[in-house]
Design an enzyme around this catalytic site. Structure first.
Site, PDB file in Angstrom:
ATOM      1  N   GLU A 186       0.842  -1.210   0.000  1.00  0.00           N
ATOM      2  CA  GLU A 186       0.000   0.000   0.000  1.00  0.00           C
ATOM      3  C   GLU A 186       0.876   1.258   0.000  1.00  0.00           C
ATOM      4  OE1 GLU A 186      -3.147  -0.068  -0.473  1.00  0.00           O
ATOM      5  OE2 GLU A 186      -3.905  -1.976   0.268  1.00  0.00           O
ATOM      6  N   ARG A 242     -10.865  10.067  -5.661  1.00  0.00           N
ATOM      7  CA  ARG A 242     -10.473   9.071  -4.649  1.00  0.00           C
ATOM      8  C   ARG A 242     -10.258   7.689  -5.268  1.00  0.00           C
ATOM      9  NH1 ARG A 242     -12.688   8.496   1.598  1.00  0.00           N
ATOM     10  NH2 ARG A 242     -11.458   6.672   2.110  1.00  0.00           N
ATOM     11  N   HIS A 253      -8.095  -7.252  -6.181  1.00  0.00           N
ATOM     12  CA  HIS A 253      -9.254  -7.847  -5.502  1.00  0.00           C
ATOM     13  C   HIS A 253      -9.677  -9.144  -6.171  1.00  0.00           C
ATOM     14  CE1 HIS A 253     -10.649  -3.953  -3.316  1.00  0.00           C
ATOM     15  NE2 HIS A 253      -9.928  -4.726  -2.529  1.00  0.00           N
TER      16      HIS A 253
HETATM   17  P1  NAD Z   1      -6.003  -7.067  10.553  1.00  0.00           P
HETATM   18  O1  NAD Z   1      -6.675  -5.964  11.228  1.00  0.00           O
HETATM   19  O2  NAD Z   1      -6.696  -8.386  10.507  1.00  0.00           O
HETATM   20  O3  NAD Z   1      -4.560  -7.262  11.186  1.00  0.00           O
HETATM   21  C1  NAD Z   1      -3.736  -8.305  10.697  1.00  0.00           C
HETATM   22  C2  NAD Z   1      -3.246  -9.194  11.856  1.00  0.00           C
HETATM   23  O4  NAD Z   1      -2.216  -8.518  12.544  1.00  0.00           O
HETATM   24  C3  NAD Z   1      -4.294  -9.562  12.882  1.00  0.00           C
HETATM   25  O5  NAD Z   1      -4.142 -10.929  13.189  1.00  0.00           O
HETATM   26  C4  NAD Z   1      -3.942  -8.706  14.096  1.00  0.00           C
HETATM   27  O6  NAD Z   1      -4.283  -9.335  15.319  1.00  0.00           O
HETATM   28  C5  NAD Z   1      -2.463  -8.571  13.953  1.00  0.00           C
HETATM   29  N1  NAD Z   1      -1.878  -7.343  14.480  1.00  0.00           N
HETATM   30  C6  NAD Z   1      -2.333  -6.086  14.316  1.00  0.00           C
HETATM   31  N2  NAD Z   1      -1.464  -5.201  14.825  1.00  0.00           N
HETATM   32  C7  NAD Z   1      -0.445  -5.900  15.337  1.00  0.00           C
HETATM   33  C8  NAD Z   1       0.765  -5.543  15.981  1.00  0.00           C
HETATM   34  N3  NAD Z   1       1.145  -4.267  16.128  1.00  0.00           N
HETATM   35  N4  NAD Z   1       1.579  -6.541  16.411  1.00  0.00           N
HETATM   36  C9  NAD Z   1       1.236  -7.829  16.198  1.00  0.00           C
HETATM   37  N5  NAD Z   1       0.131  -8.243  15.576  1.00  0.00           N
HETATM   38  C10 NAD Z   1      -0.695  -7.272  15.143  1.00  0.00           C
HETATM   39  O7  NAD Z   1      -5.669  -6.713   9.017  1.00  0.00           O
HETATM   40  P2  NAD Z   1      -5.118  -5.423   8.279  1.00  0.00           P
HETATM   41  O8  NAD Z   1      -4.238  -5.946   7.210  1.00  0.00           O
HETATM   42  O9  NAD Z   1      -4.602  -4.405   9.204  1.00  0.00           O
HETATM   43  O10 NAD Z   1      -6.436  -4.811   7.617  1.00  0.00           O
HETATM   44  C11 NAD Z   1      -7.149  -5.489   6.615  1.00  0.00           C
HETATM   45  C12 NAD Z   1      -8.569  -4.981   6.610  1.00  0.00           C
HETATM   46  O11 NAD Z   1      -8.541  -3.581   6.326  1.00  0.00           O
HETATM   47  C13 NAD Z   1      -9.468  -5.618   5.553  1.00  0.00           C
HETATM   48  O12 NAD Z   1     -10.676  -5.981   6.150  1.00  0.00           O
HETATM   49  C14 NAD Z   1      -9.676  -4.502   4.531  1.00  0.00           C
HETATM   50  O13 NAD Z   1     -10.936  -4.600   3.890  1.00  0.00           O
HETATM   51  C15 NAD Z   1      -9.588  -3.282   5.413  1.00  0.00           C
HETATM   52  N6  NAD Z   1      -9.206  -2.052   4.708  1.00  0.00           N
HETATM   53  C16 NAD Z   1      -9.971  -0.951   4.921  1.00  0.00           C
HETATM   54  C17 NAD Z   1      -9.654   0.240   4.292  1.00  0.00           C
HETATM   55  C18 NAD Z   1     -10.459   1.467   4.583  1.00  0.00           C
HETATM   56  O14 NAD Z   1     -10.232   2.508   3.944  1.00  0.00           O
HETATM   57  N7  NAD Z   1     -11.373   1.430   5.538  1.00  0.00           N
HETATM   58  C19 NAD Z   1      -8.539   0.323   3.445  1.00  0.00           C
HETATM   59  C20 NAD Z   1      -7.774  -0.822   3.261  1.00  0.00           C
HETATM   60  C21 NAD Z   1      -8.118  -2.016   3.889  1.00  0.00           C
HETATM   61  N1  GLY Z   2      -8.354   2.430   0.651  1.00  0.00           N
HETATM   62  C1  GLY Z   2      -8.921   3.238  -0.380  1.00  0.00           C
HETATM   63  C2  GLY Z   2      -9.706   4.389   0.143  1.00  0.00           C
HETATM   64  O1  GLY Z   2      -9.736   4.637   1.334  1.00  0.00           O
HETATM   65  O2  GLY Z   2     -10.324   5.050  -0.613  1.00  0.00           O
END
Ligand code: NAD
Ligand code: GLY
Length: 363
Positions: A186, A242, A253
């Site tokens: 990212e 955006r 995806h």
């Molecule tokens: P996640 O929140 O599941 O975290 C990944 C893993 O890392 C989990 O098992 C968690 O327990 C662990 N973890 C988190 N912080 C840690 C730390 N500091 N130390 C050790 N372990 C840690 O996944 P993610 O990759 O952070 O996020 C993925 C999600 O984000 C998806 O659901 C995706 O759809 C969403 N997302 C949302 C947006 C948005 O704009 N809202 C953008 C991109 C992705």
């Molecule tokens: N992750 C893309 C957005 O927030 O628009």
């Protein structure tokens, strides 16, 4: 060592505070800001075990009332059932409209907590405390919240901005390496699609970034947040601009879905970025040097760049058609014109898309 940038959205504007040891400063900052009367810290079980106590301590030391409420870690928890359970826990513990939520965790926790805050008692304030690299550079900023349903990821949700984002880069030290590298996809996205100078900086500073050197990491996270804030300020609800933040995500995806969501999101995005770079070269939109530069930087951060051989082009096309960004059957691609500059188009010859999805190498 702390730096603050602002997401300027009029009365919904908020600060992003980035630095080392930020976790300990959240209590005093919330006391100043008076976001809520009581705070419910929402966290997954793993992050709660690592950082729950520290955050509770920071708040209680500042004289703020708070509780920690957890749910099982992982994408499988990002659903309406978890929202219902957390809402019940809040109601049982007497949280009301004057109170606030704190999302302590990765993107899953941020998306769940933001959506819960948007609908609990018709909306209460929340703040983001992202703990994965992905959440620090992307999901905690911009107000996209929501959950998955069996028919697809993020199909239920809303835009709901946090009151503040507190980013403590020290917590990245416990993040599994794969998750860190997934977050780097990212980060590379911002350089490849918006800022060529940052793209070069990422290549030049690879050793210090992978060693989690504090100065490099704080600069890197801050620069990504600045770019995200800038885009969100201009187009909060993704009416147009955006969509550039979806660079690599359209094919990414599809690859993620084809893997049955076994592939780490960032790895799928890395494959997607390489795929659109090659698509742009085939379509005569970008020079070959652009695809080569993106390929080299992704490989430097140990990210995958090829669509796995066992994913059929036909299946990937099917996933592209059902993607929520596809409008009236038209698939829009964010294509590079060069490093740091993109164009959004649905005018792509089938023959070029077929070649990319089939993994045919560029001549
Ligand atoms: P996640 O929140 O599941 O975290 C990944 C893993 O890392 C989990 O098992 C968690 O327990 C662990 N973890 C988190 N912080 C840690 C730390 N500091 N130390 C050790 N372990 C840690 O996944 P993610 O990759 O952070 O996020 C993925 C999600 O984000 C998806 O659901 C995706 O759809 C969403 N997302 C949302 C947006 C948005 O704009 N809202 C953008 C991109 C992705
Ligand atoms: N992750 C893309 C957005 O927030 O628009």
């Amino acid at each position: 060592m702390e730096q603050t940038i602002e997401v300027g959205l009029g009365e919904r504007s908020y600060p992003i505070c980035i630095g080392s040891k930020v976790l300990a400063q959240i209590g005093p900052a919330l006391q100043d800001k008076q976001v809520g009367k009581r705070y419910a810290i929402i966290s997954d079980d793993q992050v709660a075990a690592l950082y729950g106590e520290a955050l509770l301590h920071s708040l209680t030391k500042a004289g703020l009332a708070c509780e920690l409420i957890t749910f099982p870690h992982g994408e499988a928890s990002k659903n309406l059932a978890t929202i219902g359970q957390l809402a019940s826990a809040l109601a049982e513990q007497g949280f009301d409209r004057k109170d606030a939520l704190i999302a302590l965790g990765g993107g899953v926790t941020g998306d769940i907590t933001g959506f819960l805050a948007a609908i609990y008692m018709r909306g209460i304030p929340f703040v983001q405390v992202p703990t994965t690299l992905l959440a620090q550079v992307d999901s905690s900023v911009g107000g996209k919240t929501g959950v998955d349903i069996p028919q697809g990821k993020n199909l239920i949700g809303c835009f709901y901005q946090p009151q503040a984002v507190f980013i403590d880069t020290d917590v990245l030290s416990t993040l599994p390496r794969e998750e860190f590298l997934g977050g780097m996809a990212e980060v590379i996205k911002y350089g490849a699609s918006i800022d060529a100078e940052f793209f070069t900086w990422l290549g030049e500073n690879r050793p210090s970034i992978l060693a989690l050197d504090a100065t490099s990491i704080i600069y890197m996270v801050r620069r990504c947040c600045e770019m995200k804030a800038d885009v969100v300020e201009q187009d909060e609800r993704e009416g147009g601009l955006r969509r550039i933040l979806n660079f690599g995500h359209t094919i990414g995806h599809a690859v993620e879905a084809a893997s049955g969501y076994q592939l780490i999101h960032g790895f799928a995005v890395a494959i997607g970025m390489q795929a659109v770079a090659e698509l742009a070269v085939r379509a005569g939109i970008a020079p070959l040097a652009c695809a080569t530069a993106i390929n080299e930087l992704l490989l430097a951060y140990e990210l995958p760049v090829t669509i796995p051989k066992d994913y059929s082009a036909e299946a990937l096309r099917g996933y592209l058609q059902t993607d929520k960004k596809t409008v009236g059957g038209r698939v829009f691609f964010v294509l590079p014109e060069g490093v740091g500059k993109v164009r959004i188009t649905d005018a792509i010859a089938e023959v070029h898309l077929d070649a990319v999805l089939a993994g045919q190498p560029l001549a």
